[in-house]
Design an enzyme around this catalytic site. Structure first.
Site, PDB file in Angstrom:
ATOM      1  N   GLY A  10       0.819  -1.202   0.000  1.00 45.88           N
ATOM      2  CA  GLY A  10       0.000   0.000   0.000  1.00 45.88           C
ATOM      3  C   GLY A  10       0.852   1.251   0.000  1.00 45.88           C
ATOM      4  O   GLY A  10       2.086   1.193   0.006  1.00 45.88           O
ATOM      5  N   GLN A  11       0.207   2.400   0.019  1.00 48.31           N
ATOM      6  CA  GLN A  11       0.945   3.662  -0.044  1.00 48.31           C
ATOM      7  C   GLN A  11       1.902   3.814   1.132  1.00 48.31           C
ATOM      8  O   GLN A  11       3.089   4.122   0.955  1.00 48.31           O
ATOM      9  CB  GLN A  11      -0.032   4.834  -0.081  1.00 48.31           C
ATOM     10  CG  GLN A  11      -0.822   4.935  -1.374  1.00 48.31           C
ATOM     11  CD  GLN A  11      -1.769   6.118  -1.392  1.00 48.31           C
ATOM     12  OE1 GLN A  11      -2.388   6.452  -0.388  1.00 48.31           O
ATOM     13  NE2 GLN A  11      -1.891   6.770  -2.527  1.00 48.31           N
ATOM     14  N   ALA A  65      -4.905  -2.564   5.931  1.00 45.71           N
ATOM     15  CA  ALA A  65      -6.217  -2.142   6.424  1.00 45.71           C
ATOM     16  C   ALA A  65      -7.249  -2.296   5.328  1.00 45.71           C
ATOM     17  O   ALA A  65      -6.919  -2.359   4.141  1.00 45.71           O
ATOM     18  CB  ALA A  65      -6.177  -0.684   6.892  1.00 45.71           C
ATOM     19  N   ASP A 107      -8.773   9.636  11.192  1.00 45.88           N
ATOM     20  CA  ASP A 107      -9.673  10.696  11.663  1.00 45.88           C
ATOM     21  C   ASP A 107     -11.128  10.250  11.656  1.00 45.88           C
ATOM     22  O   ASP A 107     -11.977  10.871  12.306  1.00 45.88           O
ATOM     23  CB  ASP A 107      -9.513  11.936  10.783  1.00 45.88           C
ATOM     24  CG  ASP A 107      -9.788  11.651   9.311  1.00 45.88           C
ATOM     25  OD1 ASP A 107     -10.814  12.108   8.792  1.00 45.88           O
ATOM     26  OD2 ASP A 107      -8.977  10.952   8.673  1.00 45.88           O
ATOM     27  N   TYR A 130     -16.478   1.925   8.405  1.00 48.29           N
ATOM     28  CA  TYR A 130     -15.017   2.047   8.392  1.00 48.29           C
ATOM     29  C   TYR A 130     -14.504   2.624   9.711  1.00 48.29           C
ATOM     30  O   TYR A 130     -13.612   2.054  10.351  1.00 48.29           O
ATOM     31  CB  TYR A 130     -14.581   2.917   7.219  1.00 48.29           C
ATOM     32  CG  TYR A 130     -13.112   3.273   7.238  1.00 48.29           C
ATOM     33  CD1 TYR A 130     -12.141   2.303   7.025  1.00 48.29           C
ATOM     34  CD2 TYR A 130     -12.700   4.593   7.460  1.00 48.29           C
ATOM     35  CE1 TYR A 130     -10.786   2.629   7.042  1.00 48.29           C
ATOM     36  CE2 TYR A 130     -11.353   4.924   7.467  1.00 48.29           C
ATOM     37  CZ  TYR A 130     -10.404   3.944   7.267  1.00 48.29           C
ATOM     38  OH  TYR A 130      -9.072   4.275   7.291  1.00 48.29           O
ATOM     39  N   TRP A 155      -6.144  11.826   5.283  1.00 47.72           N
ATOM     40  CA  TRP A 155      -5.985  12.252   3.894  1.00 47.72           C
ATOM     41  C   TRP A 155      -4.617  11.857   3.307  1.00 47.72           C
ATOM     42  O   TRP A 155      -3.879  12.700   2.782  1.00 47.72           O
ATOM     43  CB  TRP A 155      -6.187  13.758   3.792  1.00 47.72           C
ATOM     44  CG  TRP A 155      -7.551  14.259   4.162  1.00 47.72           C
ATOM     45  CD1 TRP A 155      -8.502  13.619   4.927  1.00 47.72           C
ATOM     46  CD2 TRP A 155      -8.130  15.520   3.805  1.00 47.72           C
ATOM     47  NE1 TRP A 155      -9.615  14.396   5.061  1.00 47.72           N
ATOM     48  CE2 TRP A 155      -9.432  15.574   4.376  1.00 47.72           C
ATOM     49  CE3 TRP A 155      -7.692  16.603   3.058  1.00 47.72           C
ATOM     50  CZ2 TRP A 155     -10.276  16.665   4.222  1.00 47.72           C
ATOM     51  CZ3 TRP A 155      -8.531  17.690   2.912  1.00 47.72           C
ATOM     52  CH2 TRP A 155      -9.811  17.725   3.480  1.00 47.72           C
TER      53      TRP A 155
END
Length: 306
Positions: A10-11, A65, A107, A130, A155
């Site tokens: 993932g990122q 996730a 968040d 989520y 974000w």
């Protein structure tokens, strides 16, 4: 130190491969079962448990996730397995040999009301599946007794893969004007920044168990999605991209005019003072991370279709 990284593709996981490597022996596991039956599949708690017991890592960094926010509304079982059940499985195993768990949260555990940044003691109140599953994962980790760093962020963007900035530049190359939500406020945060913060905090915490806890970790400053889009499109014009839309032609629209299956928090501001104070960090403004990401992907942006 033996470190196990889950969710390496993932990122954030991709950047963690780089950031964690200097800390010790780094083992990287994705969902595919490796030789010896080793598995990083968070949807398979039995295989995950067996893997942890076989490796007995000093640290697990869980970058995996279920992040499909809208899909989670109708896929509760899968989101719960990955976001809520698996972190508890990992944490309880690590607790038996005093290992550390680094885990990323969001968040979305808050209800997004008000305008003030929330600190780590603020009341939670997720609005959708989520957020509920991510909060349940946090609670499972805290109740396990294992040493942990739970890093709530917002974000997330990265040069690797798709992201909001790429989407805005693509649309700006096709349209004369854009409508973007202007009543959701947060801090665009680079995956590279999160990875570097993780490595720094983990290095300090591994010798100071009193640092175990929950922290907010995101870039400084705050912006709406609309102004984020304007910033990106202005960058695109400076870079000479063939864009039809300009920053001035991006119009703000309220969230109610952009319905989605999952309710988004309007206020995603996170107070990061605890993280900065505990680990001696200064978090950069969100614009620096976004501009750096755009500079990195610039060669792939020059062919945006007209």
């Amino acid at each position: 130190m033996k470190l196990l990284l889950l969710g390496p593709d993932g990122q954030v996981g991709w950047e963690l491969r780089r950031a964690l490597a200097p800390l010790g022996d780094l083992i990287v596991l994705g969902r595919t079962v490796r030789s010896g039956g080793l598995s990083g599949n968070l949807a398979d708690p039995a295989a995950l448990t067996a893997t942890l017991r076989a490796l007995r890592p000093d640290v697990v960094v869980n970058a995996a996730a279920y992040t499909a926010v809208d899909k989670a509304e109708s896929d509760v079982e899968a989101a719960t397995a990955v976001n809520a059940v698996a972190p508890g499985v990992i944490a309880r195993e690590l607790a038996t040999w005093s290992g550390w768990l680094v885990h990323y949260s969001t968040d979305y555990v808050f209800d997004g009301s008000g305008t003030a940044p929330r600190d780590e003691l603020a009341a939670t109140g997720p609005l959708g599946v989520y957020g509920h599953t991510k909060l349940a994962g946090e609670e499972a980790i805290r109740s396990s007794g294992c040493h942990h760093l739970i890093l709530r962020t917002s974000w997330v963007h990265a040069a690797r893969g798709g992201n909001f900035a790429r989407t805005m530049l693509r649309l700006a190359g096709q349209r004369d004007s854009l409508g973007v939500v202007d009543d959701q406020i947060g801090a665009p945060t680079g995956a590279d920044l999160l990875a570097d913060v993780t490595a720094h905090a983990l290095r300090a915490a591994s010798n100071a168990t009193e640092l175990s806890g929950t922290y907010h970790a995101c870039a400084s400053g705050a912006v709406s999605w609309c102004d984020y889009a304007r910033h990106v499109i202005a960058w695109g014009h400076r870079a000479g991209l063939p864009l039809k839309a300009t920053a001035d032609s991006v119009k703000g629209i309220p969230t109610r005019d952009y319905p989605s299956p999952a309710t988004r928090p309007l206020n995603s501001r996170l107070d990061t003072r605890k993280l900065c104070r505990s680990f001696g960090l200064t978090l950069p403004d969100w614009r620096l991370g976004v501009d750096r990401m755009l500079d990195e992907v610039f060669p792939t942006l020059t062919a945006i279709p007209p």
